[in-house]
Design a protein around this motif. Structure first.
Motif, short mmCIF file in Angstrom:
data_model
loop_
_atom_site.label_atom_id
_atom_site.label_comp_id
_atom_site.label_asym_id
_atom_site.label_seq_id
_atom_site.Cartn_x
_atom_site.Cartn_y
_atom_site.Cartn_z
N PHE A 182 0.83 -77.68 -51.58
CA PHE A 182 1.03 -76.96 -52.84
C PHE A 182 1.73 -75.63 -52.58
N ALA A 183 1.21 -74.85 -51.64
CA ALA A 183 1.75 -73.52 -51.38
C ALA A 183 3.18 -73.59 -50.84
N LEU A 184 3.43 -74.53 -49.95
CA LEU A 184 4.76 -74.65 -49.34
C LEU A 184 5.81 -75.01 -50.38
N VAL A 185 5.52 -76.02 -51.21
CA VAL A 185 6.49 -76.45 -52.22
C VAL A 185 6.65 -75.37 -53.30
N PHE A 186 5.56 -74.73 -53.68
CA PHE A 186 5.65 -73.65 -54.67
C PHE A 186 6.53 -72.52 -54.13
N GLY A 187 6.28 -72.10 -52.90
CA GLY A 187 7.05 -71.01 -52.32
C GLY A 187 8.52 -71.34 -52.18
N LEU A 188 8.83 -72.55 -51.71
CA LEU A 188 10.22 -72.96 -51.57
C LEU A 188 10.91 -73.08 -52.93
N SER A 189 10.20 -73.59 -53.93
CA SER A 189 10.77 -73.71 -55.27
C SER A 189 11.13 -72.35 -55.83
N ARG A 190 10.23 -71.38 -55.67
CA ARG A 190 10.50 -70.03 -56.15
C ARG A 190 11.66 -69.40 -55.37
N ALA A 191 11.69 -69.65 -54.07
CA ALA A 191 12.75 -69.08 -53.23
C ALA A 191 14.13 -69.60 -53.64
N PHE A 192 14.18 -70.84 -54.14
CA PHE A 192 15.45 -71.43 -54.56
C PHE A 192 15.71 -71.30 -56.06
N GLY A 193 14.96 -70.40 -56.70
CA GLY A 193 15.30 -70.02 -58.07
C GLY A 193 14.53 -70.67 -59.19
N SER A 194 13.55 -71.50 -58.91
CA SER A 194 12.77 -72.12 -59.98
C SER A 194 11.86 -71.10 -60.65
N GLN A 195 11.69 -71.24 -61.95
CA GLN A 195 10.74 -70.40 -62.67
C GLN A 195 9.32 -70.77 -62.24
N THR A 196 8.36 -69.89 -62.56
CA THR A 196 6.98 -70.10 -62.11
C THR A 196 6.42 -71.42 -62.58
N SER A 197 6.63 -71.78 -63.84
CA SER A 197 6.08 -73.04 -64.37
C SER A 197 6.67 -74.24 -63.65
N ALA A 198 7.99 -74.25 -63.47
CA ALA A 198 8.64 -75.37 -62.79
C ALA A 198 8.19 -75.45 -61.33
N ALA A 199 8.08 -74.29 -60.67
CA ALA A 199 7.64 -74.28 -59.27
C ALA A 199 6.21 -74.80 -59.15
#
Length: 310
Positions: free
Chosen positions: A77-94
């Motif tokens: 969960f943490a890894l995918v959330f962090g990577l999603s945010r790092a590549f520009g995803s909004q909080t909900s999408a991440a």
């Protein structure tokens, strides 16, 4: 590898039957959600309650299993959330990307797979898996999503917390777990006629759940960000079980069968309500497409995982 095909094939054959029944309109698509609610609100709670009520409480909880499965799930969960945010995803999408990578379809696919592999349900492992998903990953997801929405809309954090607790403790599977644990703890027994009635409901769980999975795939198109679909599918089917396996290796040794089940449980595709939940917070149809791709791909990935484990 061919030796594990007889284990996994019946599961996907029933899924294919459900798909064919709805595709040919032998069963209307509108009946599928009702069948899904039948499994979630009646069959699985009956199965869980009945199993736990007959199991001594000390045999249900293994802290190292909870640490391995819960720790691996949180890492995913943490890894995918962090990577999603790092590549520009909004909080909900991440957050939804992270959910899709870290929570399994234990109710509709995990249970039939465990039943097929072990012949009988490993009650302790199944219960602990559901506890992690219903008391850790899903609450964490809902908390982030609801707080993010409240901040965006200027809502009350207090009301978010009240709604969160109310939703958490009205989940039928969680209620079945808590009631079963209470019966196990107190040593109470059910009247024979009630016990047998619950068995009838429990016996319907696996077949109906798989049928629902197949029926729900009808009409879902593979559209949206295909790169994101592929990444979340790989995260769910490869990264999640790999991280749970890492936790099993890192933690002190515990029951070998539980170690195997923790990794196998993590290899299931994401839960069936993933696109429905996502639709409450973000626009776009790629979450339904991700569910379809991950579910179909899990035939190969589960075959490989079973071959490696057994």
């Amino acid at each position: 590898m061919f030796a594990v095909l007889p284990i996994i094939s019946p599961i996907f054959i029933v899924i294919a039957i459900g798909f064919a029944a709805v595709k040919t309109e032998l069963l209307p698509k509108s009946a599928v959600p009702g069948m899904g609610r039948f499994v979630l609100y009646f069959c699985l709670p009956a199965l869980i309650f009945s199993t736990l009520a007959h199991t001594p409480i000390r045999e249900v909880i293994e802290p190292l299993y909870l640490a391995a499965y819960g720790g691996g799930s949180l890492l995913a969960f943490a890894l995918v959330f962090g990577l999603s945010r790092a590549f520009g995803s909004q909080t909900s999408a991440a957050t939804l990307n992270a959910l899709g990578s870290a929570i399994c379809n234990s109710a509709f696919i995990g249970y039939p797979v465990l039943l097929q592999v072990f012949g009988t349900l490993p009650a302790a492992a199944f219960t602990m898996t559901l506890l992690v998903e219903n008391l850790l990953i899903m609450p964490l997801t809902l908390m982030i999503l609801e707080l993010n929405r409240a901040l965006a809309e200027g809502g009350s954090t207090r009301q978010v917390l009240i709604n969160f607790v109310r939703r958490l403790f009205t989940q039928p599977i969680l209620l079945g777990i808590l009631a079963g644990l209470a019966f196990s703890l107190t040593g109470l027994t059910l009247p024979g006629v009630i016990d047998r009635s619950l068995e009838f409901l429990a016996e319907a769980a696996a077949g109906v759940a798989l049928f629902v999975i197949g029926g729900s795939l009808v009409g879902t198109q593979i559209k949206g960000d295909r790169r994101a679909i592929a990444i979340i599918t790989l995260a769910k089917l490869v990264l999640h079980p790999a991280l749970v396996a890492l936790m099993v290796w890192w933690l002190p040794p515990f029951d070998g069968q539980l170690q195997t089940i923790a990794i196998l449980a993590a290899a299931m595709p994401m839960l069936s309500i993933y696109p429905v939940l996502a639709g409450h917070y973000v626009a776009g149809g790629r979450y339904a497409a991700t569910l379809v791709v991950a579910t179909l791909s899990s035939f190969l990935s589960l075959t490989v995982v079973l071959w490696l484990l057994f």
